[in-house]
Scaffold this motif. Sequence first.
Motif, PDB file in Angstrom:
ATOM      1  N   VAL A 196     -54.466  45.255 -16.877  1.00 47.57           N
ATOM      2  CA  VAL A 196     -54.102  47.003 -16.705  1.00 47.57           C
ATOM      3  C   VAL A 196     -52.966  46.944 -17.785  1.00 47.57           C
ATOM      4  CG1 VAL A 196     -54.561  47.437 -14.531  1.00 47.57           C
ATOM      5  CG2 VAL A 196     -52.239  46.644 -14.920  1.00 47.57           C
ATOM      6  N   SER A 197     -52.336  45.752 -18.255  1.00 50.48           N
ATOM      7  CA  SER A 197     -51.376  46.026 -19.455  1.00 50.48           C
ATOM      8  C   SER A 197     -52.119  46.123 -20.715  1.00 50.48           C
ATOM      9  CB  SER A 197     -50.564  44.725 -19.383  1.00 50.48           C
ATOM     10  OG  SER A 197     -51.404  43.816 -19.999  1.00 50.48           O
ATOM     11  N   GLN A 198     -51.064  46.229 -21.634  1.00 51.24           N
ATOM     12  CA  GLN A 198     -51.698  46.620 -22.918  1.00 51.24           C
ATOM     13  C   GLN A 198     -51.528  45.187 -23.848  1.00 51.24           C
ATOM     14  OE1 GLN A 198     -49.928  49.997 -24.266  1.00 51.24           O
ATOM     15  NE2 GLN A 198     -51.060  51.228 -23.136  1.00 51.24           N
ATOM     16  N   VAL A 199     -51.257  44.261 -23.152  1.00 45.50           N
ATOM     17  CA  VAL A 199     -51.060  42.999 -24.019  1.00 45.50           C
ATOM     18  C   VAL A 199     -52.416  42.505 -24.596  1.00 45.50           C
ATOM     19  CG1 VAL A 199     -50.141  40.425 -23.914  1.00 45.50           C
ATOM     20  CG2 VAL A 199     -49.030  42.174 -22.532  1.00 45.50           C
ATOM     21  N   TRP A 215     -65.953  52.760 -29.642  1.00 42.08           N
ATOM     22  CA  TRP A 215     -65.509  52.448 -28.098  1.00 42.08           C
ATOM     23  C   TRP A 215     -66.040  51.105 -27.761  1.00 42.08           C
ATOM     24  CZ3 TRP A 215     -67.996  52.142 -23.448  1.00 42.08           C
ATOM     25  CH2 TRP A 215     -67.242  52.018 -22.475  1.00 42.08           C
ATOM     26  N   PHE A 216     -65.276  50.377 -26.993  1.00 45.22           N
ATOM     27  CA  PHE A 216     -65.806  49.249 -26.404  1.00 45.22           C
ATOM     28  C   PHE A 216     -65.147  48.833 -25.182  1.00 45.22           C
ATOM     29  CE2 PHE A 216     -61.899  48.824 -28.977  1.00 45.22           C
ATOM     30  CZ  PHE A 216     -60.867  47.841 -28.073  1.00 45.22           C
ATOM     31  N   ASN A 219     -54.540  53.023 -20.919  1.00 46.41           N
ATOM     32  CA  ASN A 219     -54.362  54.372 -21.758  1.00 46.41           C
ATOM     33  C   ASN A 219     -54.095  54.209 -23.104  1.00 46.41           C
ATOM     34  OD1 ASN A 219     -54.224  57.007 -21.321  1.00 46.41           O
ATOM     35  ND2 ASN A 219     -51.942  57.269 -20.550  1.00 46.41           N
ATOM     36  N   ILE A 220     -55.057  53.338 -23.671  1.00 43.55           N
ATOM     37  CA  ILE A 220     -54.783  53.117 -25.220  1.00 43.55           C
ATOM     38  C   ILE A 220     -56.139  54.086 -25.607  1.00 43.55           C
ATOM     39  CG2 ILE A 220     -55.459  51.539 -26.757  1.00 43.55           C
ATOM     40  CD1 ILE A 220     -54.846  49.275 -24.974  1.00 43.55           C
ATOM     41  N   PRO A 221     -55.593  55.031 -26.776  1.00 40.04           N
ATOM     42  CA  PRO A 221     -56.568  56.134 -27.237  1.00 40.04           C
ATOM     43  C   PRO A 221     -57.881  55.567 -27.429  1.00 40.04           C
ATOM     44  CG  PRO A 221     -54.552  56.208 -28.132  1.00 40.04           C
ATOM     45  CD  PRO A 221     -54.535  54.883 -27.414  1.00 40.04           C
ATOM     46  N   GLU A 222     -58.197  54.428 -28.319  1.00 39.27           N
ATOM     47  CA  GLU A 222     -59.432  54.138 -28.685  1.00 39.27           C
ATOM     48  C   GLU A 222     -60.382  53.802 -27.400  1.00 39.27           C
ATOM     49  OE1 GLU A 222     -56.702  52.667 -30.161  1.00 39.27           O
ATOM     50  OE2 GLU A 222     -56.960  50.436 -30.010  1.00 39.27           O
ATOM     51  N   GLU A 223     -59.910  53.506 -26.327  1.00 39.54           N
ATOM     52  CA  GLU A 223     -60.546  53.137 -25.139  1.00 39.54           C
ATOM     53  C   GLU A 223     -60.950  54.489 -24.267  1.00 39.54           C
ATOM     54  OE1 GLU A 223     -59.404  48.584 -24.442  1.00 39.54           O
ATOM     55  OE2 GLU A 223     -59.052  50.174 -22.839  1.00 39.54           O
ATOM     56  N   THR A 224     -59.688  55.343 -24.032  1.00 42.88           N
ATOM     57  CA  THR A 224     -59.969  56.348 -22.938  1.00 42.88           C
ATOM     58  C   THR A 224     -60.722  57.407 -23.450  1.00 42.88           C
ATOM     59  OG1 THR A 224     -57.812  57.302 -24.142  1.00 42.88           O
ATOM     60  CG2 THR A 224     -57.823  56.005 -21.891  1.00 42.88           C
ATOM     61  N   GLU A 225     -61.142  57.549 -25.099  1.00 45.66           N
ATOM     62  CA  GLU A 225     -61.776  58.510 -25.540  1.00 45.66           C
ATOM     63  C   GLU A 225     -63.281  58.784 -24.957  1.00 45.66           C
ATOM     64  OE1 GLU A 225     -63.618  56.497 -28.357  1.00 45.66           O
ATOM     65  OE2 GLU A 225     -64.657  58.235 -29.487  1.00 45.66           O
ATOM     66  N   TRP A 226     -63.849  57.391 -24.522  1.00 46.31           N
ATOM     67  CA  TRP A 226     -65.213  57.613 -23.781  1.00 46.31           C
ATOM     68  C   TRP A 226     -65.045  58.302 -22.530  1.00 46.31           C
ATOM     69  CZ3 TRP A 226     -68.293  55.361 -19.966  1.00 46.31           C
ATOM     70  CH2 TRP A 226     -69.701  55.317 -20.236  1.00 46.31           C
ATOM     71  N   THR A 230     -58.845  43.717 -21.058  1.00 48.82           N
ATOM     72  CA  THR A 230     -60.134  43.776 -21.461  1.00 48.82           C
ATOM     73  C   THR A 230     -60.879  43.799 -20.157  1.00 48.82           C
ATOM     74  OG1 THR A 230     -61.908  42.165 -22.280  1.00 48.82           O
ATOM     75  CG2 THR A 230     -59.997  41.180 -21.400  1.00 48.82           C
ATOM     76  N   THR A 231     -61.872  44.446 -20.034  1.00 53.92           N
ATOM     77  CA  THR A 231     -62.423  45.100 -18.925  1.00 53.92           C
ATOM     78  C   THR A 231     -63.457  43.979 -18.327  1.00 53.92           C
ATOM     79  OG1 THR A 231     -64.232  45.952 -20.180  1.00 53.92           O
ATOM     80  CG2 THR A 231     -62.516  47.498 -19.343  1.00 53.92           C
TER      81      THR A 231
END
Lengths: 484, 468, 440
Positions: free
Chosen positions: B257-260, C239-240, C311-318, B265-266
Motif C-alpha cells: 500500500v505504500s509508494q516505495v 496503465w499497468f 493513490n498514484i495518478p498513473e495507476e488510479t486513472e483506470w 505492486t499489485t
Amino acid sequence: MSENNEKKIHGISAEYESVDSLLNACRRVRDAGYKKTDAYTPFPVHGIDKALGIQPTILPWIVLGCGLTGTVIALVMQIWMNTYDYPYIISGKPYLSLPAFMPIAFELTVLFASFGAFFGMWALNGLPRFSNPLFTDPRFDRVTDDRFFLYVDASDDLYDSAAVTELFKQTGGEHINTVLEDDSPDKIPKPIFMMWGLVIATSVVPLLIILKMRVTNSDLPRFHIFFDMDFSPSKDAQQGSTLFADGRAMRTDVPGTIARGESGYDLDFMTGVQMDKLSAVDKPGAERLVRLTLGPIGPQDEGPADSAEEEVGEDDAPKAPGVMETIPWLTANPLGNSREVLERGQKYFGIYCSVCHGLNGGGNGLVNRRAIKILPTQKTQNWIPPSSLHQESLYAENYAEGKLFSTISNGIRKMPGYAGQIKTKDRWAIVAYVRALQQSRNATLDSVPSDRQEEIIERQNQVQQELQEQAEAEKAAAEEAAEN
Amino acid sequence: MSLAIPNGLDNSSEKPGERAPLVLGDTTYHDITESVCKVAERKPSTSWVIGFLISFALLQWLTVCILYLIYTGVGVWGNRSPIFWGWPIVNFVFWVGIGHAGTLISAILFLFRQEWRTSINRAAEAMTIFAVACAGTFPGIHVGRAWLAFWLAPYPSLNLWMWPQFRSPLLWDVFAVSTYGTVSLLFWYMGMVPDLATFRDRSTNKFRRFAYGVLSLGWSGSSRHWMRYEKAYALLAAFAAPLVLSVHTIVSFDFAVSQVPGWHTTIFPPYFVAGAIFSGFAMVLTLMIPARKMLGLEQLITIRHLDNMCKIILATGSIVGLAYGTEFFIAWYGQVQEEQFAFLNRAFGPYWWAYWTMVTCNVISPQLFWFKKFRTTPWIIVIISIFVNIGMWFERFVIVVTSLSRDYLPSAWAYFTPTWVDWSMLIGSFGLFFTLFLLFCRLMPVINMAETKATLAKQHHMSHADKH
Amino acid sequence: MAKMNDKEANHTVIAEILIPMSEHDTPQVKSADDPAFQLPATLGSLSLPLCIGGLVALLAGWGIANSIHARFGMSVYLTSFMYCISIALGCLFFVILQHLCRAGWSVVVRRIAETLMLMVIPLGILFLPILGTLFAGEGILYRWDDPNHALENHLPIIAWAEKTRWLNSSWFTIRAIIYFAIWSALALFYYRGSTGQDATGDKAITDRLQYWSGPAIMMFCGATSFAAFDWVMSLAPMWFSTMFGVYVFAGSILSAHCIISVSVYLLQKCGSIREEVTVEHYHDLGKYMFGFVFFWTYIAFSQYLLIWYGNIPEETEWFYHRQLDSWGTISIVLILFHWMLPFAGLMSRHVRRNPKLIFSWAIYLLLLHFVDIYWMIMPESAANGAEASPEGVKGVLASILSVTGMFAFMIGVTLSIAKRNRIIAFQDPRIRESIAFENI
C-alpha cells in the motif's frame, strides 16, 4: 463385587474388532428400535451416522451466527472509532474508508466463527466431562486405540439387559459389559487443589501490588526503569543550544509559514499598515514588509528585517521621525468593537499579556512582581518593568490601532513578538480590548448609556461602602493585634 | 546406488486407477498407536537431549538479546535511516511465511480431500504455531517501547483518549497475525484431543494420566461427538483456508500500500502467499525428514508424502519465479523511472549478491524437483529445502532492505549493516522454534493417529473392494 | 496384518450380506455404445442453427456497434471475444489441473471441459479481426497503435518510445500467434489423449497426460497472463497492474466451473450421463464455484485496495474512469452481484447439493462474468478525445447481441465436436472412483 448391586446401572456396552462388524451391529441395534445408543470408535467412521440414526448438528448455524457477529462488530468498531469518535485524516483517506476496514472485518469474522465452531462443538458435545461411567471398564481404554464399542443406555424405552446382551452376541460383540456408576472419588486430590490455590493466590499478588500503588502516595522519588526514556536528552522549550547560530533550541517558523485557518486575510489586516499608502510612499519598504509577512524569502532577508526592528526598538527617543512614525498605520480596528470581539480580546489578553502587563494593564503583572521580589537590588536597576498601557503616549490618538497591532505581532524592546503564538484575529481582538482598558480609566459617567447610569452609581456606592467596611475591619484587627 | 529406495517403502509411483497406499507395511490400528505413542513414552534419545540443549541455549541467548534491546533501545540493531525496517521485519515476514504450511496442509489439503496430509498435518500445524510465535516476537520488540505494545489493541484507554488507526495496514497485521495464531491454536488443539485421549488411556503413571486427562477433556470417542467434531473440523478448515491466504496477503499489504518503488505492486498478495506456502513446505520437509528417521515413522510418513510435498514446492517455487519475472516485466512496461531503478538496483545494485542468492535458491534449486529421483531421495530433499529456506529469507531481505536503502531521495541512500544483535536474534529465533518443536515431539502426539487410522480403514476397505 | 485380515475378511462377508451397498459397490461402467455416453440428439441438432444464428447475431451486433464509432465497434467485438476465450481457457486450465492433481472426482465431467477447451482454435480465427485493426488503420482499437497518441496526450516521449517497443503491431501479432500456438497445442494434446483412451483404454495415456501436466500448466500460466496484459490491459496503454493477468484468470476459472455445471445439467436433462454424474459432483462443482467467487473477490479487492491506497495518478486513472457515471454503477453491480450475492447464495451445503440451484447459480455467474469483462474493456472504448459511455440502449444491445452471437457460435462448434465423441471419458482408469465418489 458385592456392591455392584447398589450401584446405578447406566447401560450395556459391547466390544467389536472391526469397523464393518460395528457398522453391522449399529444397523441391527437401530432396526431393533433402540434410540439411546451410541458407538465409540478410535476414529470417525464413515457412514455410522446413518447406521445409528444420528441427526445432523446445528453447529453450522451457530458458526454462521458467530461469524456475522464478528463482521458486524468489526465494522461498527472501526467506523465508530475512526469515523465518529476519533476522526483524523491519514494518508489522505476519508474518515469512512470502507476498503481499509475490510481486512479487519474479514479477520474478525473468521475469528468469531472459529470460536463458534470450537466452543460450540465442545458445548454441544457436553465436554469437558471428566467422569464418564464408561471409563470404569479398563477394556474401554482401547477405544482410543483399536477397539470399537457399542452402547445401549438403560434409560432407553426398550431397554432390557438380556435382550440387548443377546443382540450384541448375535452381532459378534465381545466382552459385553454392564456399565456401572463411576464410584471413584470425585474430589480433586489435595496436592493438586493446593497447588491450584497457590497459583491463583500468587497470581493475585502483583495485581494487589499494582492496586495499592495506584491508590497510595509515596514520598520516595519515582523509580525510573528506563531513565533515558523518562528524561530524554532532547531539548525543552526555551532551552539553549549550541547547535544553532542563534543559540536557541526552539526553532522559529520557516519564513512564510502560514498556520491553519490563517490564510485568506488581506495584507492590511495582516500587517496593521495601509499598504496602498505605504507603497505609494516607500515602495521598497512595502515590498520588504510583504515579503516578511508572506514569504517566500531567503535567509538574507531575515537579517536586515531583524536589525531594522531592533533599531526601532532600542531607539527610545528618536531624533528624526523614525520609520515607525512615518508608516501609514491603520487607524481603525478592522474587527470593530462588538462585545464578542472584546470578550475574545479579554480572553487572550488574560492568557498572553496579563502575565507582564497585569490584568488591568497597569504593567504590574506576575512576572514583574516576581522579578522585583527575587532579583538582588543591584540587578533591579537593570530590570525594565513592562510598560503600563495607561500612558498617554499609548492612547489611540498617539498610537494608531495598526501600530499597536504591529507591536503585539513583532514585539518591542524586551517584549517578543507574539505573531507566532496568537492568531491574527485574536491579536486584533486584543487591540480592541486594550483600547477598552484604556477607556475604562478615563471614562466618565456620561459615556455610559443613560438607562444604565443608575445601576452604575448604585454599584459604585456599594463598592465604596464595602471598601470602607473592609478598611475598618482591618483597622480593628490591627488594633486588636497590637493590644495582644 | 545411494539413490535407491529401500524395497517395500516406495509408494511414490501410482498406477492410474489405483491409489498407492499411504500407510505402508502390514500396519494395524494398534501399530499406529504404538509407533506414535512410543515417541512420547520412551526415554528421550541422546540426539534429542543434545538438540534440546542447543536449542534451549539459543533461546536463552535470544532472551538475553531481547532484554538488552528493551533496556537499551532499538539502536542496538542495524536499523538506520533510511532502513528502519531491517532484519526484525525480514525475520517477521520469514517466520510468518514458514507458519503457512501447517494450516495449509490442515485446511486446504483437507478441503481438497488430499488424504496424504493425515500423517504430516499435526507436526506441520505445531510448526505453524511455533513459527507464528517466533514471528510475533519481532514486531513486538520492533515497536520500540515493547511494554506499551498493548496500545495496538482497541481498548478504551483513560490515558490516551484515542483509538487505533484502522486504516493502517500495520494494524491489520496485528489483527491478522493474532487471529491466525489463535485459530491455528484452536485447530491444532482440537485435532489433538482424540489423540491426547489415546495418551491418557495408555498412560501408566498418575501424573501423566491426570495431565492428559485434563487436556483431552474427557473424550470418549462417541459417534455423536465424532459427528460434531468432524463438522467443526470441516468448518474450521473452511475458515482457516481463506485465513491463511489473508494473513500473508495482509503482510504483503504492509509493503504494497505504500509508494516505495519495488513495494507498490499489485501482484504482491498472491505472490507473497505462494512464497509463504513455498517456504512453509520447505521447512516442513527440513524438519520431517530427520524426524521421521529419528522417531521411526517411515511407515507413516512415506516417500509418497515427501514426493507430494516436493511437487508443491516445485509448483509454488515456479509461481514465485513467474512473479519475479512479472514484476520485472511490468517495471519496464510501466515506464515509471523509480520502479525501473528499484528493480535494476535489486539485481545489479549493491545488494546483487542477495538478489542472486534469492533467485538461485528459490527459482533454480526447486527446478531439480522435476526429476523424480530428486523428489524421492530424502537427503537431497533436505538439502534443497534448506536452500529454499535460505532463499526465502533472502527474498524478504531483498524486498525490505534494497527498496528502503535507495528510495526517492538519493541524498538519504545508505547501506544496511546488521549488528551482532541482529545476527543473534535471527539465530536465537531458531532456538525458540526448535525448543518448542522438540518439546512438542516429546509431549504431544506427533502424528494424527485418529485420522491415520481412518485412512488405513479406507485403504483396507478399498483393497477389499478391489478383490471382487 | 495377517490376523487383522482374517477378521476383517470374516466381517466383510457379513457386511456383504447386510450392508445396503452404497459405498461398497464398485460401480459398473456402462458399455461404450450406451446412449447415455452420447450427445443427446436434441442438443446435437442445435449445432448448426447455433453456429449460423450465432454468426449472424455476432455480425449484427458488431455492425450496430460499428455504426456508433469504430473503436466502440471493435471494443464490443473484443468484449465478446474475451468472454468466450476466457471460458475456453478456464476449461483448458481445469483439464490440465485435474491431470496435475491426479484428481478422481472430476473424471465424469472432464470430457465436457475437454470439448469446450478446443474452442481456443476457432477463437484463434475469430481473433483475426482484432489483429486486423492494427493493420487496417491507426489506433482503431488499441490507442498505442496510433502514432499520434503520445503527442496528443502529452505523454513522456522517452517512456512512450520504450513502451512501443513492446506495444507495436508486429510484435503484438507474433505474441498472439505464440499464445494461440501454446493453447491450441495443449488443448489438442489433452483432447486427443483423452479421446484416444476411449478407444483403447490404455492407462499409459493417463500417465503421459499427467507427466506433461506440470510443464503444461507453466506454459498456460505464462501465456494467459501475458495475453491478458496484451489484449485487455494495453487498452489503457499507460496503465499497468502486475496482478491483472491473475484477475482475468480468476474470472476465467470461475466461469469454467459454471459452464461445466450448466452443461452437465442440460445433458442430464436430455437424458445423458444421469447415473454417472451424481449430486456429489454438483456439490463439488458448487464448492469450487463458491471458492472461485471468493478468489475472484480476493484478487479484485487486492488490486483495488493497493491502487486506491497508493493513490498514484498513473495507476488510479483506470479505476477512476470506472467510478464515473454508468461505469460506476457497473462497479457497484460487480461488488453486490459478483461477490456478495453469489457468496451468500452458494454458502450453504443444501444449495450446493441441489442440481437445479447449482445450474441457476452457474447461469447467473456466467452472466455476471460478462458484466465483469464488459467493465474491463468498454470504459476504454471512447473515440479519441471523448468520454467513454455505454452509448445508450443501442450500444448495450449491440454488446449483448454480439456476445450472445459469439457464445452461441462457440457452443454450436462445441456441439458439433461433441457429436463425434463420447461426452464422458468412460475409459479413464479413475472413472469408477469418480462415479462412486462421495463428499465427506
